[in-house]
Design a protein around this motif. Structure first.
Motif, PDB file in Angstrom:
ATOM      1  N   ALA A 177      15.563   3.112   2.329  1.00  0.00           N
ATOM      2  CA  ALA A 177      14.254   4.602   1.186  1.00  0.00           C
ATOM      3  C   ALA A 177      14.716   6.197   1.522  1.00  0.00           C
ATOM      4  O   ALA A 177      14.411   6.275   3.161  1.00  0.00           O
ATOM      5  N   ILE A 178      15.067   6.967   0.898  1.00  0.00           N
ATOM      6  CA  ILE A 178      14.633   8.284   1.245  1.00  0.00           C
ATOM      7  C   ILE A 178      13.255   8.558   1.632  1.00  0.00           C
ATOM      8  O   ILE A 178      13.133   9.630   2.278  1.00  0.00           O
ATOM      9  N   CYS A 179      12.262   8.051   1.432  1.00  0.00           N
ATOM     10  CA  CYS A 179      10.695   8.503   1.728  1.00  0.00           C
ATOM     11  C   CYS A 179       9.845   7.651   1.530  1.00  0.00           C
ATOM     12  O   CYS A 179      10.278   6.929   0.323  1.00  0.00           O
ATOM     13  N   VAL A 180       8.615   7.711   2.377  1.00  0.00           N
ATOM     14  CA  VAL A 180       8.032   6.205   2.251  1.00  0.00           C
ATOM     15  C   VAL A 180       6.612   7.102   2.287  1.00  0.00           C
ATOM     16  O   VAL A 180       6.557   8.114   2.375  1.00  0.00           O
ATOM     17  N   HIS A 181       5.715   7.554   0.703  1.00  0.00           N
ATOM     18  CA  HIS A 181       5.000   8.030   0.458  1.00  0.00           C
ATOM     19  C   HIS A 181       3.448   7.124   1.094  1.00  0.00           C
ATOM     20  O   HIS A 181       3.782   6.207   0.538  1.00  0.00           O
ATOM     21  N   SER A 182       2.996   7.818   1.917  1.00  0.00           N
ATOM     22  CA  SER A 182       1.414   6.673   2.256  1.00  0.00           C
ATOM     23  C   SER A 182       0.558   7.176   1.684  1.00  0.00           C
ATOM     24  O   SER A 182       0.446   7.958   2.603  1.00  0.00           O
ATOM     25  N   GLY A 183      -0.555   6.524   2.120  1.00  0.00           N
ATOM     26  CA  GLY A 183      -1.538   6.685   1.934  1.00  0.00           C
ATOM     27  C   GLY A 183      -2.815   6.123   1.276  1.00  0.00           C
ATOM     28  O   GLY A 183      -4.694   6.121   1.554  1.00  0.00           O
ATOM     29  N   HIS A 184      -2.213   5.059   0.087  1.00  0.00           N
ATOM     30  CA  HIS A 184      -3.312   3.666   0.206  1.00  0.00           C
ATOM     31  C   HIS A 184      -3.460   3.258   0.676  1.00  0.00           C
ATOM     32  O   HIS A 184      -2.646   3.039   1.953  1.00  0.00           O
ATOM     33  N   VAL A 185      -4.424   2.398   0.354  1.00  0.00           N
ATOM     34  CA  VAL A 185      -5.630   1.523   1.330  1.00  0.00           C
ATOM     35  C   VAL A 185      -5.668   0.175   0.536  1.00  0.00           C
ATOM     36  O   VAL A 185      -5.940  -0.859   1.428  1.00  0.00           O
ATOM     37  N   GLY A 191       9.092  14.064  -2.350  1.00  0.00           N
ATOM     38  CA  GLY A 191      10.101  14.334  -0.854  1.00  0.00           C
ATOM     39  C   GLY A 191       9.403  14.745  -0.155  1.00  0.00           C
ATOM     40  O   GLY A 191       9.049  14.543   1.348  1.00  0.00           O
ATOM     41  N   GLU A 192       7.712  14.587  -0.118  1.00  0.00           N
ATOM     42  CA  GLU A 192       6.526  14.501   1.108  1.00  0.00           C
ATOM     43  C   GLU A 192       6.010  13.191   1.044  1.00  0.00           C
ATOM     44  O   GLU A 192       5.623  11.521   0.234  1.00  0.00           O
ATOM     45  N   GLN A 193       5.336  12.529   2.648  1.00  0.00           N
ATOM     46  CA  GLN A 193       4.927  11.297   2.606  1.00  0.00           C
ATOM     47  C   GLN A 193       3.318  11.211   1.873  1.00  0.00           C
ATOM     48  O   GLN A 193       3.133  10.158   2.472  1.00  0.00           O
ATOM     49  N   HIS A 229       0.894  -1.052   0.121  1.00  0.00           N
ATOM     50  CA  HIS A 229       0.102  -0.153   0.177  1.00  0.00           C
ATOM     51  C   HIS A 229       1.116   1.378   0.310  1.00  0.00           C
ATOM     52  O   HIS A 229       0.481   2.129   0.076  1.00  0.00           O
ATOM     53  N   ASP A 230       2.172   1.272  -0.050  1.00  0.00           N
ATOM     54  CA  ASP A 230       3.446   2.558  -0.206  1.00  0.00           C
ATOM     55  C   ASP A 230       3.538   2.617  -1.379  1.00  0.00           C
ATOM     56  O   ASP A 230       3.783   1.664  -2.534  1.00  0.00           O
ATOM     57  N   LEU A 231       4.512   3.504  -1.718  1.00  0.00           N
ATOM     58  CA  LEU A 231       5.475   3.927  -2.547  1.00  0.00           C
ATOM     59  C   LEU A 231       6.721   4.119  -1.947  1.00  0.00           C
ATOM     60  O   LEU A 231       6.934   5.006  -0.518  1.00  0.00           O
ATOM     61  N   TYR A 232       8.014   3.666  -1.901  1.00  0.00           N
ATOM     62  CA  TYR A 232       9.330   3.983  -1.828  1.00  0.00           C
ATOM     63  C   TYR A 232      10.234   4.573  -2.825  1.00  0.00           C
ATOM     64  O   TYR A 232       9.992   4.285  -4.253  1.00  0.00           O
ATOM     65  N   THR A 233      10.295   5.682  -2.414  1.00  0.00           N
ATOM     66  CA  THR A 233      11.716   6.496  -3.604  1.00  0.00           C
ATOM     67  C   THR A 233      13.147   6.311  -2.503  1.00  0.00           C
ATOM     68  O   THR A 233      13.466   5.851  -1.180  1.00  0.00           O
ATOM     69  N   PHE A 234      13.714   5.746  -3.751  1.00  0.00           N
ATOM     70  CA  PHE A 234      14.985   5.608  -3.625  1.00  0.00           C
ATOM     71  C   PHE A 234      15.922   6.654  -4.393  1.00  0.00           C
ATOM     72  O   PHE A 234      15.978   6.615  -5.407  1.00  0.00           O
ATOM     73  N   ASP A 235      17.500   6.308  -3.368  1.00  0.00           N
ATOM     74  CA  ASP A 235      18.087   6.999  -4.111  1.00  0.00           C
ATOM     75  C   ASP A 235      19.501   5.549  -5.115  1.00  0.00           C
ATOM     76  O   ASP A 235      19.676   5.355  -3.666  1.00  0.00           O
ATOM     77  N   MET A 236      19.808   5.813  -6.433  1.00  0.00           N
ATOM     78  CA  MET A 236      20.118   4.552  -7.201  1.00  0.00           C
ATOM     79  C   MET A 236      22.018   4.741  -5.640  1.00  0.00           C
ATOM     80  O   MET A 236      22.728   3.444  -5.707  1.00  0.00           O
ATOM     81  N   ARG A 237      22.361   5.664  -5.185  1.00  0.00           N
ATOM     82  CA  ARG A 237      23.935   5.875  -4.723  1.00  0.00           C
ATOM     83  C   ARG A 237      23.700   5.604  -3.345  1.00  0.00           C
ATOM     84  O   ARG A 237      25.382   4.934  -2.537  1.00  0.00           O
ATOM     85  N   ARG A 238      22.740   4.986  -3.118  1.00  0.00           N
ATOM     86  CA  ARG A 238      22.478   4.023  -1.363  1.00  0.00           C
ATOM     87  C   ARG A 238      21.144   4.089  -1.206  1.00  0.00           C
ATOM     88  O   ARG A 238      20.033   3.576  -1.473  1.00  0.00           O
ATOM     89  N   LEU A 239      21.272   2.196  -1.552  1.00  0.00           N
ATOM     90  CA  LEU A 239      19.622   1.335  -1.638  1.00  0.00           C
ATOM     91  C   LEU A 239      19.419   1.245  -0.824  1.00  0.00           C
ATOM     92  O   LEU A 239      18.457  -0.092  -0.637  1.00  0.00           O
TER      93      LEU A 239
END
Length: 114
Positions: free
Chosen positions: A36-44, A74-76, A23-33
């Motif tokens: 996650a640099i941000c976890v986007h939450s809201g879907h059910v 960059g926003e959760q 139910h989440d989305l994860y944003t990663f920086d390829m230089r450091r896998l």
């Protein structure tokens, strides 16, 4: 957890975002896998697809919870939710190349222009 889709940020090519079964989305920086640099939450329900806007400042996600959600990079939490009464589970989403429209496909065999 299982990733259903991934999309690269067109303006920050070292960043990618994954749509996940949890139910989440994860944003990663390829230089450091490792984290996650941000976890986007809201879907059910499971998130099946996502797409970045051509400007790279926003992205959209499509989910089995029958919603499209718009996110700022960059926003959760999301800043807008699109749904209709008759829309079924969403399977795909795409941003138009001029960043003016969204297209979504769902289990009710409709393609919607937002």
């Amino acid at each position: 957890t299982r990733a259903n889709a991934c999309c690269w940020n067109p303006m920050e090519p070292m960043h990618l975002t994954l749509a996940s079964e949890d139910h989440d989305l994860y944003t990663f920086d390829m230089r450091r896998l490792s984290q996650a640099i941000c976890v986007h939450s809201g879907h059910v329900s499971a998130v099946l697809d996502l797409d970045y806007s051509p400007t790279g400042t926003q992205f959209v996600s499509a989910s089995y919870d029958k919603t499209l959600r718009l996110w700022n990079v960059g926003e959760q939490s999301c800043y807008n939710v699109y749904h209709t009464k008759r829309m079924q589970r969403l399977s795909c989403v795409q941003w138009s190349m001029d960043a003016a429209y969204l297209l979504s496909g769902s289990d009710d065999t409709n393609v919607r222009l937002w």
